[in-house]
Design an enzyme around this catalytic site. Structure first.
Site, PDB file in Angstrom:
ATOM      1  N   ASP A  28     -11.204  21.366  -8.625  1.00  0.00           N
ATOM      2  CA  ASP A  28     -11.345  22.792  -8.312  1.00  0.00           C
ATOM      3  C   ASP A  28     -12.081  22.893  -6.972  1.00  0.00           C
ATOM      4  O   ASP A  28     -13.100  22.250  -6.752  1.00  0.00           O
ATOM      5  CB  ASP A  28     -12.130  23.510  -9.413  1.00  0.00           C
ATOM      6  CG  ASP A  28     -12.023  25.027  -9.299  1.00  0.00           C
ATOM      7  OD1 ASP A  28     -11.490  25.649 -10.228  1.00  0.00           O
ATOM      8  OD2 ASP A  28     -12.466  25.582  -8.265  1.00  0.00           O
ATOM      9  N   ILE A  29     -11.529  23.693  -6.068  1.00  0.00           N
ATOM     10  CA  ILE A  29     -12.040  23.793  -4.699  1.00  0.00           C
ATOM     11  C   ILE A  29     -13.382  24.539  -4.641  1.00  0.00           C
ATOM     12  O   ILE A  29     -14.140  24.393  -3.691  1.00  0.00           O
ATOM     13  CB  ILE A  29     -10.976  24.467  -3.777  1.00  0.00           C
ATOM     14  CG1 ILE A  29     -11.150  24.035  -2.335  1.00  0.00           C
ATOM     15  CG2 ILE A  29     -10.948  25.970  -3.944  1.00  0.00           C
ATOM     16  CD1 ILE A  29     -10.805  22.598  -2.088  1.00  0.00           C
ATOM     17  N   ASN A  84      -8.166  30.835 -18.729  1.00  0.00           N
ATOM     18  CA  ASN A  84      -8.120  32.295 -18.597  1.00  0.00           C
ATOM     19  C   ASN A  84      -6.690  32.821 -18.637  1.00  0.00           C
ATOM     20  O   ASN A  84      -5.769  32.183 -18.113  1.00  0.00           O
ATOM     21  CB  ASN A  84      -8.776  32.714 -17.276  1.00  0.00           C
ATOM     22  CG  ASN A  84     -10.265  32.417 -17.253  1.00  0.00           C
ATOM     23  OD1 ASN A  84     -10.976  32.759 -18.189  1.00  0.00           O
ATOM     24  ND2 ASN A  84     -10.727  31.770 -16.199  1.00  0.00           N
ATOM     25  N   GLN A  89      -8.248  35.958 -14.850  1.00  0.00           N
ATOM     26  CA  GLN A  89      -7.397  34.850 -14.378  1.00  0.00           C
ATOM     27  C   GLN A  89      -7.006  35.139 -12.932  1.00  0.00           C
ATOM     28  O   GLN A  89      -6.200  36.028 -12.669  1.00  0.00           O
ATOM     29  CB  GLN A  89      -6.134  34.741 -15.253  1.00  0.00           C
ATOM     30  CG  GLN A  89      -5.180  33.626 -14.829  1.00  0.00           C
ATOM     31  CD  GLN A  89      -3.896  33.601 -15.661  1.00  0.00           C
ATOM     32  OE1 GLN A  89      -3.644  34.494 -16.471  1.00  0.00           O
ATOM     33  NE2 GLN A  89      -3.085  32.583 -15.437  1.00  0.00           N
ATOM     34  N   HIS A  95      -3.360  27.134 -16.332  1.00  0.00           N
ATOM     35  CA  HIS A  95      -4.169  25.940 -16.050  1.00  0.00           C
ATOM     36  C   HIS A  95      -5.375  25.901 -16.966  1.00  0.00           C
ATOM     37  O   HIS A  95      -5.841  26.953 -17.430  1.00  0.00           O
ATOM     38  CB  HIS A  95      -4.636  25.912 -14.582  1.00  0.00           C
ATOM     39  CG  HIS A  95      -5.387  27.131 -14.173  1.00  0.00           C
ATOM     40  ND1 HIS A  95      -4.771  28.328 -13.860  1.00  0.00           N
ATOM     41  CD2 HIS A  95      -6.721  27.365 -14.037  1.00  0.00           C
ATOM     42  CE1 HIS A  95      -5.678  29.228 -13.530  1.00  0.00           C
ATOM     43  NE2 HIS A  95      -6.875  28.681 -13.641  1.00  0.00           N
ATOM     44  N   HIS A  97      -9.351  24.562 -17.105  1.00  0.00           N
ATOM     45  CA  HIS A  97     -10.515  24.033 -16.391  1.00  0.00           C
ATOM     46  C   HIS A  97     -11.237  23.050 -17.310  1.00  0.00           C
ATOM     47  O   HIS A  97     -11.471  23.369 -18.483  1.00  0.00           O
ATOM     48  CB  HIS A  97     -11.535  25.133 -16.097  1.00  0.00           C
ATOM     49  CG  HIS A  97     -11.050  26.286 -15.283  1.00  0.00           C
ATOM     50  ND1 HIS A  97     -11.499  26.528 -14.012  1.00  0.00           N
ATOM     51  CD2 HIS A  97     -10.178  27.301 -15.559  1.00  0.00           C
ATOM     52  CE1 HIS A  97     -10.939  27.644 -13.540  1.00  0.00           C
ATOM     53  NE2 HIS A  97     -10.127  28.134 -14.454  1.00  0.00           N
TER      54      HIS A  97
HETATM   55  P1  AMP Z   1      -8.786  31.213 -12.886  1.00  0.00           P
HETATM   56  O1  AMP Z   1      -9.740  32.367 -12.647  1.00  0.00           O
HETATM   57  O2  AMP Z   1      -8.897  30.632 -14.264  1.00  0.00           O
HETATM   58  O3  AMP Z   1      -7.380  31.571 -12.495  1.00  0.00           O
HETATM   59  O4  AMP Z   1      -9.287  30.044 -11.951  1.00  0.00           O
HETATM   60  C1  AMP Z   1      -8.714  29.722 -10.737  1.00  0.00           C
HETATM   61  C2  AMP Z   1      -9.477  28.538 -10.177  1.00  0.00           C
HETATM   62  O5  AMP Z   1      -8.684  27.955  -9.145  1.00  0.00           O
HETATM   63  C3  AMP Z   1     -10.833  28.879  -9.561  1.00  0.00           C
HETATM   64  O6  AMP Z   1     -11.839  28.116 -10.198  1.00  0.00           O
HETATM   65  C4  AMP Z   1     -10.671  28.493  -8.089  1.00  0.00           C
HETATM   66  O7  AMP Z   1     -11.836  27.936  -7.538  1.00  0.00           O
HETATM   67  C5  AMP Z   1      -9.545  27.491  -8.136  1.00  0.00           C
HETATM   68  N1  AMP Z   1      -8.747  27.398  -6.923  1.00  0.00           N
HETATM   69  C6  AMP Z   1      -8.215  28.413  -6.208  1.00  0.00           C
HETATM   70  N2  AMP Z   1      -7.502  27.949  -5.159  1.00  0.00           N
HETATM   71  C7  AMP Z   1      -7.587  26.598  -5.224  1.00  0.00           C
HETATM   72  C8  AMP Z   1      -7.079  25.537  -4.432  1.00  0.00           C
HETATM   73  N3  AMP Z   1      -6.318  25.773  -3.341  1.00  0.00           N
HETATM   74  N4  AMP Z   1      -7.365  24.260  -4.782  1.00  0.00           N
HETATM   75  C9  AMP Z   1      -8.121  24.014  -5.866  1.00  0.00           C
HETATM   76  N5  AMP Z   1      -8.622  24.966  -6.664  1.00  0.00           N
HETATM   77  C10 AMP Z   1      -8.374  26.242  -6.353  1.00  0.00           C
END
Ligand code: AMP
Ligand code: ZN
Length: 120
Positions: A28-29, A84, A89, A95, A97
């Site tokens: 996760d970024i 989420n 979400q 996905h 986490h």
């Molecule tokens: P959600 O709120 O469950 O959809 O979580 C989305 C997650 O994706 C968040 O924790 C972000 O930090 C992560 N995220 C968004 N863009 C990227 C990316 N390009 N590479 C890796 N993680 C990402």
């Protein structure tokens, strides 16, 4: 195309830990803790309502595999799974986490943690 589909197609960079025909696992970024990773099916499903049970079962196998790697390399004190749907979400591509928990939560650079996780 959504952000995770772009990562899966290698149109966007990611710190990818593992992939097979069905899923991709990357850092996760914007991590909540060291070793915060995402398990993402390669096929675009929006949420838990769309994804097939067969894919979810495979993801469970991968969760157990990643648990072992995170535990060996990062020695966490606990682990939390988050998934989420809808409100809350941000990325509308299913996905999970995996978020390790630590008594001492000193956040390090994603690349530094990635290198530790990839090391033999
Ligand atoms: P959600 O709120 O469950 O959809 O979580 C989305 C997650 O994706 C968040 O924790 C972000 O930090 C992560 N995220 C968004 N863009 C990227 C990316 N390009 N590479 C890796 N993680 C990402
Ligand atoms: Zn997608």
């Amino acid at each position: 195309m959504c952000v995770f589909c772009k990562i899966i197609n290698n149109e966007l960079n990611s710190y990818t830990l593992f992939e097979d025909k069905i899923i991709k696992v990357f850092m996760d970024i914007n991590p909540s803790s060291n070793g915060h990773i995402l398990i993402v099916p390669k096929k675009h499903y929006e949420n838990i309502n769309d994804i097939e049970l067969e894919t979810m079962n495979h993801i469970n196998v991968i969760i157990k595999k990643m648990y072992k790697i995170l535990n060996n390399k990062l020695n966490f004190d606990g682990i939390t799974l988050v998934q989420n749907n809808g409100l809350g979400q941000d990325i509308k591509h299913y996905h999970i986490h995996i978020i390790p928990k630590y008594h001492n939560n000193e956040l390090k650079d994603v690349k530094e943690i990635f290198d530790i996780l990839k090391s033999e």
